[in-house]
Write a protein that holds these residues in place. Structure first.
Motif, PDB file in Angstrom:
ATOM      1  N   GLU A  87      19.001 -24.070 -22.697  1.00 41.33           N
ATOM      2  CA  GLU A  87      18.327 -23.269 -23.727  1.00 41.33           C
ATOM      3  C   GLU A  87      19.307 -23.007 -24.853  1.00 41.33           C
ATOM      4  OE1 GLU A  87      15.416 -19.452 -24.455  1.00 41.33           O
ATOM      5  OE2 GLU A  87      16.201 -19.818 -22.434  1.00 41.33           O
ATOM      6  N   ALA A  88      18.821 -23.133 -26.068  1.00 42.79           N
ATOM      7  CA  ALA A  88      19.652 -22.892 -27.257  1.00 42.79           C
ATOM      8  C   ALA A  88      19.060 -21.734 -28.030  1.00 42.79           C
ATOM      9  CB  ALA A  88      19.691 -24.137 -28.132  1.00 42.79           C
ATOM     10  N   THR A 134       5.814 -22.123 -20.338  1.00 45.84           N
ATOM     11  CA  THR A 134       5.777 -20.677 -20.538  1.00 45.84           C
ATOM     12  C   THR A 134       4.825 -20.291 -21.665  1.00 45.84           C
ATOM     13  OG1 THR A 134       7.547 -20.519 -22.193  1.00 45.84           O
ATOM     14  CG2 THR A 134       8.230 -20.638 -19.876  1.00 45.84           C
ATOM     15  N   ASP A 135       4.723 -18.996 -21.909  1.00 38.10           N
ATOM     16  CA  ASP A 135       3.863 -18.500 -22.986  1.00 38.10           C
ATOM     17  C   ASP A 135       4.663 -18.112 -24.228  1.00 38.10           C
ATOM     18  OD1 ASP A 135       5.135 -16.267 -22.019  1.00 38.10           O
ATOM     19  OD2 ASP A 135       3.302 -15.114 -21.628  1.00 38.10           O
ATOM     20  N   LYS A 136       5.910 -18.579 -24.331  1.00 39.01           N
ATOM     21  CA  LYS A 136       6.727 -18.315 -25.520  1.00 39.01           C
ATOM     22  C   LYS A 136       7.420 -19.599 -25.962  1.00 39.01           C
ATOM     23  CE  LYS A 136      10.675 -16.834 -22.817  1.00 39.01           C
ATOM     24  NZ  LYS A 136      12.000 -17.020 -22.906  1.00 39.01           N
ATOM     25  N   PRO A 137       7.713 -19.732 -27.264  1.00 39.38           N
ATOM     26  CA  PRO A 137       8.444 -20.916 -27.734  1.00 39.38           C
ATOM     27  C   PRO A 137       9.867 -20.906 -27.173  1.00 39.38           C
ATOM     28  CG  PRO A 137       7.756 -19.532 -29.600  1.00 39.38           C
ATOM     29  CD  PRO A 137       7.373 -18.818 -28.341  1.00 39.38           C
ATOM     30  N   ILE A 138      10.362 -22.085 -26.841  1.00 39.69           N
ATOM     31  CA  ILE A 138      11.729 -22.216 -26.321  1.00 39.69           C
ATOM     32  C   ILE A 138      12.408 -23.364 -27.049  1.00 39.69           C
ATOM     33  CG2 ILE A 138      13.161 -22.762 -24.310  1.00 39.69           C
ATOM     34  CD1 ILE A 138      11.041 -21.501 -22.539  1.00 39.69           C
ATOM     35  N   ILE A 139      13.649 -23.133 -27.454  1.00 39.36           N
ATOM     36  CA  ILE A 139      14.461 -24.178 -28.086  1.00 39.36           C
ATOM     37  C   ILE A 139      15.439 -24.702 -27.048  1.00 39.36           C
ATOM     38  CG2 ILE A 139      16.147 -24.705 -29.879  1.00 39.36           C
ATOM     39  CD1 ILE A 139      14.921 -22.379 -31.506  1.00 39.36           C
ATOM     40  N   GLY A 140      15.434 -26.017 -26.869  1.00 37.93           N
ATOM     41  CA  GLY A 140      16.350 -26.653 -25.926  1.00 37.93           C
ATOM     42  C   GLY A 140      17.284 -27.604 -26.657  1.00 37.93           C
ATOM     43  N   GLN A 171      15.473 -29.043 -29.861  1.00 30.87           N
ATOM     44  CA  GLN A 171      14.082 -29.419 -29.627  1.00 30.87           C
ATOM     45  C   GLN A 171      13.312 -28.121 -29.392  1.00 30.87           C
ATOM     46  OE1 GLN A 171      13.275 -32.735 -29.673  1.00 30.87           O
ATOM     47  NE2 GLN A 171      15.427 -33.258 -29.932  1.00 30.87           N
ATOM     48  N   ARG A 172      12.390 -27.805 -30.268  1.00 30.61           N
ATOM     49  CA  ARG A 172      11.592 -26.584 -30.106  1.00 30.61           C
ATOM     50  C   ARG A 172      10.247 -26.968 -29.513  1.00 30.61           C
ATOM     51  NH1 ARG A 172      10.656 -21.371 -32.890  1.00 30.61           N
ATOM     52  NH2 ARG A 172       8.435 -20.933 -32.659  1.00 30.61           N
TER      53      ARG A 172
END
Length: 174
Positions: A161-162, A89-95, A121-122
């Motif tokens: 997702e966190a 994606t085009d945004k940061p995601i924290i898993g 995990q970012r």
């Protein structure tokens, strides 16, 4: 052929922090000291195929997969496997991930020394990372009559997702 031993690929065992584990069936056993790991005697006549599974919850838009479908190990020998995660994606995601071991009864013998489980995990936009899992199967596995016919173990991870600072509850710790 057996899977590559982690000691040969990564150097000292003491460089790896131990995973937080619970010892419940289906989840891995508690970590041991590096001295115990280094003194383990491999059970060479008991080869086990370990397969790897990767899933993502519908809440996260990551691509997540094991880098190998299987490796062969013997109880008492360390092994290293890798998973790959990508944020397309085009945004940061924290898993954050959870795991399970199948068959359920084998979980008490599956010991992870280093893993990415239960830790945030970012991944930045378009970022891709390799995530190691350093593990061993306790030599006592070979002595358990209930494990006599078990020659296949599956390690399965699921990413969710966190939100920033959110932690998953550890199994058995309520």
């Amino acid at each position: 052929p057996l899977g590559a031993t982690a000691a040969g690929r990564r150097g000292s065992l003491t460089a790896f922090p131990f995973c937080q584990t619970t010892g419940l069936g289906g989840t891995t056993g508690a970590g041991h000291s590096s001295e115990q790991i280094e003194s383990m005697e491999p059970v060479r006549d008991r080869v086990i195929r370990v397969t790897f599974n990767a899933d993502v919850h519908s809440s996260i838009q990551w691509n997540f997969k094991p880098q190998q479908s299987e490796i062969y190990v013997v109880p008492g020998e360390t092994a290293l496997a890798f998973y790959k995660a990508k944020n397309p994606t085009d945004k940061p995601i924290i898993g954050i991930s959870t795991y399970n071991v199948i068959p359920f009864e084998a979980g008490q013998y599956f010991n992870k020394i280093q893993c990415f489980c239960f830790e945030e995990q970012r991944l930045n936009p378009q970022e891709e990372v390799d995530m190691p899992v350093f593990f061993y199967i306790d030599p006592e596995f070979a002595e358990d009559p209930k494990m006599a016919k078990v020659d296949l173990i599956t390690l399965s991870y699921t990413f969710f997702e966190a939100k920033e600072g959110q932690k998953l509850a550890l199994p058995g710790y309520q």
